[in-house]
Write a protein that holds these residues in place. Structure first.
Motif, short mmCIF file in Angstrom:
data_model
loop_
_atom_site.label_atom_id
_atom_site.label_comp_id
_atom_site.label_asym_id
_atom_site.label_seq_id
_atom_site.Cartn_x
_atom_site.Cartn_y
_atom_site.Cartn_z
N LEU A 64 0.91 -0.99 -0.10
CA LEU A 64 0.10 0.08 0.19
C LEU A 64 0.88 1.34 0.04
CD1 LEU A 64 -2.67 1.60 0.38
CD2 LEU A 64 -2.74 1.28 2.77
N VAL A 65 0.74 2.03 -1.09
CA VAL A 65 1.64 3.23 -1.36
C VAL A 65 0.56 4.60 -1.31
CG1 VAL A 65 3.08 4.45 -2.80
CG2 VAL A 65 3.62 2.02 -2.21
N MET A 66 0.70 5.46 -0.84
CA MET A 66 0.00 6.57 -0.91
C MET A 66 0.62 8.05 -0.73
SD MET A 66 -2.97 5.25 1.91
CE MET A 66 -3.89 6.85 1.65
N PHE A 67 0.47 9.05 -1.60
CA PHE A 67 0.91 10.27 -1.34
C PHE A 67 0.27 11.18 -1.95
CE2 PHE A 67 2.28 8.63 -5.55
CZ PHE A 67 1.84 9.47 -6.42
N THR A 68 0.44 12.75 -1.79
CA THR A 68 -0.33 13.69 -2.00
C THR A 68 0.22 14.53 -3.16
OG1 THR A 68 0.58 15.27 -0.52
CG2 THR A 68 -1.31 13.99 0.43
N GLN A 69 -0.73 15.34 -3.75
CA GLN A 69 -0.21 16.17 -4.76
C GLN A 69 -0.86 17.54 -4.85
OE1 GLN A 69 -0.08 13.44 -8.49
NE2 GLN A 69 1.49 14.73 -8.91
N GLU A 70 -0.23 18.65 -4.76
CA GLU A 70 -1.16 19.96 -4.92
C GLU A 70 -1.58 20.04 -6.27
OE1 GLU A 70 1.30 23.12 -3.70
OE2 GLU A 70 1.33 22.81 -1.51
N LYS A 71 -2.65 20.57 -6.29
CA LYS A 71 -3.37 20.78 -7.87
C LYS A 71 -4.48 22.00 -7.51
CE LYS A 71 -5.67 18.35 -11.51
NZ LYS A 71 -4.45 18.51 -12.55
N ASN A 72 -4.43 22.77 -8.48
CA ASN A 72 -5.32 24.12 -8.33
C ASN A 72 -6.53 23.41 -9.35
OD1 ASN A 72 -6.94 26.10 -8.81
ND2 ASN A 72 -5.36 27.36 -10.02
N ILE A 73 -7.70 23.05 -8.50
CA ILE A 73 -8.88 22.24 -9.24
C ILE A 73 -9.95 23.36 -9.45
CG2 ILE A 73 -10.58 20.47 -9.16
CD1 ILE A 73 -8.67 19.15 -7.03
N VAL A 74 -10.32 23.80 -8.43
CA VAL A 74 -11.59 24.91 -8.40
C VAL A 74 -11.24 26.13 -9.66
CG1 VAL A 74 -13.06 26.39 -7.13
CG2 VAL A 74 -12.33 24.36 -6.20
N ALA A 75 -10.09 26.75 -9.43
CA ALA A 75 -9.80 28.04 -10.26
C ALA A 75 -8.86 27.57 -11.43
CB ALA A 75 -8.93 28.82 -9.37
N SER A 76 -9.19 26.49 -12.01
CA SER A 76 -8.17 25.92 -12.91
C SER A 76 -8.40 27.05 -14.04
CB SER A 76 -8.51 24.49 -13.36
OG SER A 76 -7.91 24.26 -14.71
#
Length: 284
Positions: free
Chosen positions: A112-124
């Protein structure tokens, strides 16, 4: 700030995260993945994603490495440790590490591997101006309803799209659009009917697709679940895609040809706003 990942029970700096070279995800793409959106440091529609993860691992006779409840705890811990406000949490489950052999190994614990990524979703910006798509033959395997880590066909398709100046690839099979390289495909007819392909082994059952269709039905927006061609998409009133990491993005060109006036349509714009409101109200 150093990004923190999770690998088989440990939280550690991303640049120190390691798996075995014998991991079957690396050797055979013998694994499943999921991506959950994060908005205001909360998980969006996460139960739907974890249920799909559970279904996908079951379809390849792979045991869940942890309960859904524990996986969600890890997701939230990663969000906190990484100070993530908006972006995604990636989850990957593989059959584990064993000497290379095609048959399932015995007595091996799943990874089991997990990580996060920042991403501009709402104001894309892409959501504001719309995206271009390129169509290509669908060369993938026959069980696309399983969210497999075997994504080489999608990689090649999305690279071809990128080289053509497009942001997404649309897969074509038997003259009909199946889905995007990493998205569900929709069109809007001249009569303001939303059309999208029905779920089957030919496409991934999109979590954002499911939520968006429910939101549209609540507002009495008409929906047809059926296959459609590129020609029908080109003569449609609007076109758009959905995914967990993009929510909804209007499609304004297909293979260089404009959809309608080449601008995001009013229904896609409205549905995106509705989905964002839903995401904010239900995220936890």
């Amino acid at each position: 700030m150093t990004r923190i990942a999770y690998v088989n029970g440990d939280f550690l700096p991303l640049d120190e995260a390691r798996i075995s070279v014998l991991d079957r995800g690396f050797l055979f793409a013998d694994g499943i993945y999921e991506v959950s959106a994060v908005l205001e440091s909360k998980l969006v529609d996460n139960e739907s994603h974890l249920l799909r993860l559970e279904r996908s691992v079951g379809e390849i006779a792979l045991a869940m490495p942890e309960t859904r409840e524990r996986i969600e705890e890890i997701q939230k811990e990663l969000i906190a440790r990484n100070g993530l406000v908006e972006g995604v949490v990636y989850i990957q489950v593989t059959r584990g590490a064993a000497d290379r052999d095609f048959a399932f190994p015995k007595g091996v614990k799943p990874s089991l591997v997990m990580f996060t990524q920042e991403k501009n979703i709402v104001a894309s910006p892409l959501a504001q101006r719309g995206i271009a798509v390129k169509t290509l033959p669908d060369i993938r395997w026959a069980r696309r309803d399983i969210k497999s880590v075997a994504l080489l066909a999608q990689v090649l398709a999305k690279q071809a799209a990128a080289e053509a100046g497009c942001q997404e690839a649309w897969m074509i099979e038997d003259g009909k659009i199946t889905e995007g390289g990493s998205s569900t495909v929709f069109i809007v007819t001249k009569d303001d009917v939303i059309v999208t392909r029905p779920n089957s082994n030919a496409i991934l059952p999109g979590c954002t697709r499911k939520a968006l269709l429910a939101l549209a039905e609540e507002r009495q927006i008409r929906i047809e679940e059926r296959a459609f061609s590129v020609d029908e998409a080109l003569t449609a009133k609007e076109a758009f895609i959905t995914s967990a990491s993009a929510f909804l993005q209007p499609v304004v060109t297909i293979d260089g040809a404009q959809v309608a006036d080449g601008k995001p349509g009013p229904l896609a714009t409205r549905l995106r706003e509705i989905y964002i409101d839903f995401a904010r109200a239900t995220a936890r």
